[in-house]
Design a protein around this motif. Structure first.
Motif, PDB file in Angstrom:
ATOM      1  N   THR A  58     -50.367  33.634  -5.717  1.00 41.43           N
ATOM      2  CA  THR A  58     -50.655  34.919  -5.076  1.00 41.43           C
ATOM      3  C   THR A  58     -51.965  35.502  -5.580  1.00 41.43           C
ATOM      4  N   LEU A  59     -52.200  35.391  -6.873  1.00 36.27           N
ATOM      5  CA  LEU A  59     -53.428  35.913  -7.457  1.00 36.27           C
ATOM      6  C   LEU A  59     -54.652  35.156  -6.965  1.00 36.27           C
ATOM      7  N   ILE A  60     -54.552  33.821  -6.894  1.00 35.76           N
ATOM      8  CA  ILE A  60     -55.674  33.005  -6.398  1.00 35.76           C
ATOM      9  C   ILE A  60     -55.979  33.353  -4.950  1.00 35.76           C
ATOM     10  N   GLU A  92     -62.609  36.481  -6.741  1.00 35.09           N
ATOM     11  CA  GLU A  92     -63.570  36.942  -7.735  1.00 35.09           C
ATOM     12  C   GLU A  92     -62.950  36.978  -9.126  1.00 35.09           C
ATOM     13  N   LEU A  93     -61.717  37.424  -9.209  1.00 31.07           N
ATOM     14  CA  LEU A  93     -61.055  37.520 -10.507  1.00 31.07           C
ATOM     15  C   LEU A  93     -60.728  36.139 -11.075  1.00 31.07           C
ATOM     16  N   VAL A  94     -60.288  35.235 -10.235  1.00 28.62           N
ATOM     17  CA  VAL A  94     -59.803  33.930 -10.696  1.00 28.62           C
ATOM     18  C   VAL A  94     -60.943  32.957 -10.962  1.00 28.62           C
ATOM     19  N   GLN A  95     -62.096  33.160 -10.347  1.00 30.53           N
ATOM     20  CA  GLN A  95     -63.185  32.188 -10.414  1.00 30.53           C
ATOM     21  C   GLN A  95     -63.534  31.734 -11.829  1.00 30.53           C
ATOM     22  N   PRO A  96     -63.648  32.632 -12.830  1.00 31.53           N
ATOM     23  CA  PRO A  96     -63.976  32.148 -14.181  1.00 31.53           C
ATOM     24  C   PRO A  96     -62.904  31.258 -14.802  1.00 31.53           C
ATOM     25  N   TYR A  97     -61.674  31.333 -14.271  1.00 31.83           N
ATOM     26  CA  TYR A  97     -60.558  30.581 -14.842  1.00 31.83           C
ATOM     27  C   TYR A  97     -60.171  29.374 -13.979  1.00 31.83           C
ATOM     28  N   ALA A  98     -60.989  29.081 -12.959  1.00 33.46           N
ATOM     29  CA  ALA A  98     -60.613  28.032 -12.003  1.00 33.46           C
ATOM     30  C   ALA A  98     -60.449  26.675 -12.678  1.00 33.46           C
ATOM     31  N   THR A  99     -61.385  26.309 -13.560  1.00 33.49           N
ATOM     32  CA  THR A  99     -61.324  24.986 -14.198  1.00 33.49           C
ATOM     33  C   THR A  99     -60.096  24.827 -15.098  1.00 33.49           C
ATOM     34  N   PRO A 100     -59.828  25.778 -16.019  1.00 34.10           N
ATOM     35  CA  PRO A 100     -58.611  25.603 -16.838  1.00 34.10           C
ATOM     36  C   PRO A 100     -57.320  25.643 -16.024  1.00 34.10           C
ATOM     37  N   GLU A 141     -54.849  26.361  -2.753  1.00 33.65           N
ATOM     38  CA  GLU A 141     -55.558  27.646  -2.693  1.00 33.65           C
ATOM     39  C   GLU A 141     -56.798  27.618  -3.578  1.00 33.65           C
ATOM     40  N   LEU A 142     -56.720  26.923  -4.699  1.00 31.13           N
ATOM     41  CA  LEU A 142     -57.856  26.831  -5.612  1.00 31.13           C
ATOM     42  C   LEU A 142     -59.017  26.074  -4.975  1.00 31.13           C
ATOM     43  N   VAL A 143     -58.693  25.008  -4.231  1.00 29.15           N
ATOM     44  CA  VAL A 143     -59.745  24.249  -3.529  1.00 29.15           C
ATOM     45  C   VAL A 143     -60.397  25.114  -2.465  1.00 29.15           C
ATOM     46  N   GLN A 144     -59.604  25.910  -1.759  1.00 27.87           N
ATOM     47  CA  GLN A 144     -60.151  26.790  -0.732  1.00 27.87           C
ATOM     48  C   GLN A 144     -61.103  27.816  -1.323  1.00 27.87           C
ATOM     49  N   MET A 145     -60.880  28.173  -2.579  1.00 24.52           N
ATOM     50  CA  MET A 145     -61.697  29.191  -3.229  1.00 24.52           C
ATOM     51  C   MET A 145     -63.123  28.715  -3.445  1.00 24.52           C
ATOM     52  N   GLY A 146     -63.305  27.413  -3.742  1.00 28.81           N
ATOM     53  CA  GLY A 146     -64.646  26.893  -3.986  1.00 28.81           C
ATOM     54  C   GLY A 146     -64.591  25.482  -4.508  1.00 28.81           C
ATOM     55  N   ALA A 147     -65.264  24.575  -3.796  1.00 32.99           N
ATOM     56  CA  ALA A 147     -65.176  23.160  -4.154  1.00 32.99           C
ATOM     57  C   ALA A 147     -65.876  22.843  -5.467  1.00 32.99           C
ATOM     58  N   GLU A 148     -66.860  23.683  -5.853  1.00 28.95           N
ATOM     59  CA  GLU A 148     -67.628  23.354  -7.059  1.00 28.95           C
ATOM     60  C   GLU A 148     -66.762  23.364  -8.307  1.00 28.95           C
ATOM     61  N   HIS A 149     -65.678  24.115  -8.280  1.00 29.92           N
ATOM     62  CA  HIS A 149     -64.803  24.190  -9.450  1.00 29.92           C
ATOM     63  C   HIS A 149     -63.847  22.996  -9.536  1.00 29.92           C
ATOM     64  N   MET A 150     -63.757  22.225  -8.457  1.00 31.71           N
ATOM     65  CA  MET A 150     -62.766  21.160  -8.396  1.00 31.71           C
ATOM     66  C   MET A 150     -63.380  19.764  -8.306  1.00 31.71           C
ATOM     67  N   GLN A 151     -64.699  19.666  -8.399  1.00 35.21           N
ATOM     68  CA  GLN A 151     -65.349  18.380  -8.185  1.00 35.21           C
ATOM     69  C   GLN A 151     -64.826  17.291  -9.115  1.00 35.21           C
ATOM     70  N   ASP A 152     -64.580  17.650 -10.366  1.00 32.27           N
ATOM     71  CA  ASP A 152     -64.121  16.655 -11.341  1.00 32.27           C
ATOM     72  C   ASP A 152     -62.647  16.297 -11.177  1.00 32.27           C
ATOM     73  N   HIS A 153     -61.945  17.027 -10.314  1.00 35.24           N
ATOM     74  CA  HIS A 153     -60.500  16.836 -10.194  1.00 35.24           C
ATOM     75  C   HIS A 153     -60.069  16.390  -8.804  1.00 35.24           C
ATOM     76  N   LEU A 154     -61.024  16.162  -7.890  1.00 34.22           N
ATOM     77  CA  LEU A 154     -60.667  15.867  -6.505  1.00 34.22           C
ATOM     78  C   LEU A 154     -59.899  14.556  -6.385  1.00 34.22           C
ATOM     79  N   ASP A 155     -60.358  13.512  -7.095  1.00 28.74           N
ATOM     80  CA  ASP A 155     -59.675  12.215  -7.009  1.00 28.74           C
ATOM     81  C   ASP A 155     -58.245  12.311  -7.528  1.00 28.74           C
ATOM     82  N   ALA A 156     -58.078  13.015  -8.640  1.00 27.77           N
ATOM     83  CA  ALA A 156     -56.732  13.168  -9.210  1.00 27.77           C
ATOM     84  C   ALA A 156     -55.836  13.969  -8.263  1.00 27.77           C
ATOM     85  N   LEU A 157     -56.388  15.027  -7.661  1.00 27.80           N
ATOM     86  CA  LEU A 157     -55.602  15.855  -6.742  1.00 27.80           C
ATOM     87  C   LEU A 157     -55.201  15.064  -5.504  1.00 27.80           C
TER      88      LEU A 157
END
Length: 319
Positions: free
Chosen positions: A51-53, A58-66, A94-110
């Motif tokens: 729900t928060l994501i 804007e709030l979640v963006q700094p915490y997207a990677t962890p 929802e995290l992927v929808q927020m911005g792909a740059e935060h998920m580039q290292d995790h796309l294959d695993a996802l």
């Protein structure tokens, strides 16, 4: 939480002081996921996180990677129950929808987690959320067709869901996923290797020419047959318009000669859908019919003459 985030967008001065504590709240939710052994609390934590994501990028963006690292590690470990795993997939989507740059290292695993979830027959909810996450991953990263090249079994899994899934909403989600992934040359797909990644893929529509091999014909036939089955199913009437759009998209991606054998199979349920659909959708369906006629050109006349004893397609179209 949704109300608080919406209020914060309208009155930022009143909520600015609380952003740091809410950041600590995200860390607290991740800590509960990591160390809390009670599955109900874990599910509630993931739902709050989702729900928060969804409500405040804007709030979640700094915490997207962890957040991504924590959720993927839990899913890869396969130590959580089915419902919790499904909610974690929803949060990652929802995290992927927020911005792909935060998920580039995790796309294959996802993507691998999504494929594993599609094969899990224990939960229709998990399969539905996995299909939705797949759509979000493709649309959020712009990687149409690429998942087929990296995971050749993906097409077969989607077709299996469309043909065999009992839950109508899951089948509908699979159709949407097919449309989002785009059309690929079945011959390329049948090779099942990554050497075709260097081949040119059109940026305009994501299509690749060259259908005509036996394996390619079989894949196209199975796909169209599965989609036509959905058109014939009156219980899935709400999804017929989207199904027609996917069918037209597929027709655009195959050779002219490969389209013709599908017409006797496709036209009867297509025309029936136009006659029985909601009035608000009729204009869109008529546009799709126009596109189909343009794709097959004069062949529809010869096909009508050959099949007139069974169905007068031209008369039905004119009516």
């Amino acid at each position: 939480m949704q109300i608080k985030v919406r209020c914060g967008a309208r009155r930022p001065a009143r909520t600015r002081r609380s952003r740091r504590p809410r950041g600590r709240g995200i860390v607290q939710l991740l800590t509960q996921l990591e160390y809390n052994n009670e599955q109900t609390r874990k599910e509630e934590s993931v739902e709050l996180l989702t729900t928060l994501i969804r409500s405040s990028h804007e709030l979640v963006q700094p915490y997207a990677t962890p957040i991504a690292q924590s959720l993927i590690a839990k899913l890869e470990g396969k130590t959580v129950r089915v419902r919790v795993a499904a909610r974690m997939l929803e949060a990652l989507g929802e995290l992927v929808q927020m911005g792909a740059e935060h998920m580039q290292d995790h796309l294959d695993a996802l993507l691998q987690i999504i494929i594993d979830s599609l094969q899990d027959q224990s939960s229709a909810l998990k399969r539905e959320i996995a299909l939705r996450a797949l759509r979000q991953l493709v649309s959020g990263t712009g990687t149409a067709i690429q998942p087929y090249l990296d995971h050749p079994a993906l097409m077969g899994l989607l077709l299996k869901v469309i043909k065999q899934e009992v839950a109508p909403h899951v089948r509908a989600e699979a159709v949407r996923a097919l449309g989002t992934l785009g059309a690929i040359d079945p011959h390329v797909l049948s090779m099942g290797t990554r050497e075709f990644e260097s081949q040119k893929i059109s940026d305009s529509d994501g299509l690749m020419p060259g259908i005509g091999e036996a394996a390619g014909d079989r894949v196209a036939d199975e796909t169209v047959t599965a989609l036509v089955r959905i058109l014939k199913d009156e219980t899935l009437k709400a999804h017929h318009t989207d199904t027609v759009s996917v069918l037209i998209f597929i027709m655009k991606g195959i050779d002219y000669n490969a389209r013709l054998p599908f017409l006797p199979q496709l036209l009867p349920p297509f025309l029936r859908t136009i006659r029985t659909c909601d009035r608000n959708h009729r204009a869109r369906l008529l546009d799709n019919l126009k596109e189909l006629v343009e794709l097959v050109k004069g062949s529809i006349v010869s096909m009508d003459e050959e099949n007139r004893e069974e169905t007068d397609f031209l008369a039905e179209i004119i009516d």
